[in-house]
Design a protein around this motif. Structure first.
Motif, short mmCIF file in Angstrom:
data_model
loop_
_atom_site.label_atom_id
_atom_site.label_comp_id
_atom_site.label_asym_id
_atom_site.label_seq_id
_atom_site.Cartn_x
_atom_site.Cartn_y
_atom_site.Cartn_z
N LYS A 170 3.16 1.05 7.24
CA LYS A 170 4.60 0.76 7.04
C LYS A 170 5.03 -0.43 7.45
O LYS A 170 4.72 -1.22 7.72
N TYR A 171 5.96 -0.36 6.26
CA TYR A 171 6.95 -1.58 6.93
C TYR A 171 6.77 -1.46 8.78
O TYR A 171 7.85 -0.09 8.68
N PRO A 180 8.38 7.25 5.34
CA PRO A 180 8.42 5.98 4.97
C PRO A 180 8.55 6.09 3.21
O PRO A 180 7.86 6.26 2.87
N LYS A 181 9.52 4.35 2.97
CA LYS A 181 9.75 4.67 1.47
C LYS A 181 8.80 3.86 1.14
O LYS A 181 8.24 3.84 -0.50
N VAL A 199 0.38 3.68 10.30
CA VAL A 199 0.83 4.56 9.85
C VAL A 199 -0.19 5.96 10.48
O VAL A 199 -0.13 7.27 10.86
N ILE A 232 4.22 2.66 1.60
CA ILE A 232 3.34 2.45 2.36
C ILE A 232 2.52 2.18 1.27
O ILE A 232 1.75 1.13 -0.09
N ASP A 237 11.19 0.00 8.95
CA ASP A 237 10.83 1.17 8.10
C ASP A 237 11.44 2.13 9.37
O ASP A 237 9.93 2.66 9.68
N LYS A 238 12.27 3.10 9.87
CA LYS A 238 12.42 3.80 11.34
C LYS A 238 12.52 5.46 10.55
O LYS A 238 12.40 6.30 11.56
#
Length: 154
Positions: free
Chosen positions: A121-122, A130-131, A102, A133, A125-126
């Motif tokens: 980020k995963y 991001p949910k 990121v 980090i 995860d678009k």
């Protein structure tokens, strides 16, 4: 008469000591921001080195290989990391997912030095924000100084 000379001298001193206004050259803000970001970001070589070390650590965390994880940590981190820390990391980081970078840059420490840092980020995860980090902090030689997973709550 003395009072008039005193008042005039005080006023004239203020007039002579006042600063003159000069025209200031205004730079393009966009250029300033780009130059600052270039100075604060990592080079491609550094980013590749640190990213590779992070992926090795995640693979060792997935396999629960304590010796491999210890080999990737810096001496400062080895002194503070316990088995409980490894368990907490394995619970907070989903090692089955892949990671996207990121942000890269330098993180200032308490002693005033700055160390390289990469935020992940995963990849699934678009969302724009991001949910989760994961921040990885490194020493200049590539050893991991710390990894901190963070879940963003709204």
């Amino acid at each position: 008469m003395r009072k008039i000379f005193l008042i005039l001298s005080v006023l004239s001193v203020q007039l002579f000591l006042s600063q003159k206004k000069t025209d200031a050259k205004v730079e393009n803000k966009k250029n300033i921001i780009e130059n600052t970001n270039d100075a604060l970001s990592l080079s491609k070589k550094e980013k590749d080195l640190y990213h590779e070390e992070f992926l090795k650590f995640i693979a060792a965390l997935k396999a629960s290989d304590r010796a491999a994880m210890d080999a990737l940590l810096s001496d400062k981190a080895k002194k503070m990391v316990t088995e409980a820390v490894y368990k907490k990391l394995s619970a907070d980081i989903n090692t089955n997912k892949t990671f996207d970078i990121v942000k890269t840059g330098y993180k200032p420490l308490i002693d005033g030095t700055s160390v390289p840092m990469i935020q992940y980020k995963y990849s699934d995860d678009k969302a724009a924000e991001p949910k989760e980090i994961i921040t990885a902090v490194f020493e200049n030689d590539g050893k991991i100084l710390g990894i901190k997973p963070y879940k963003i709550k709204k």
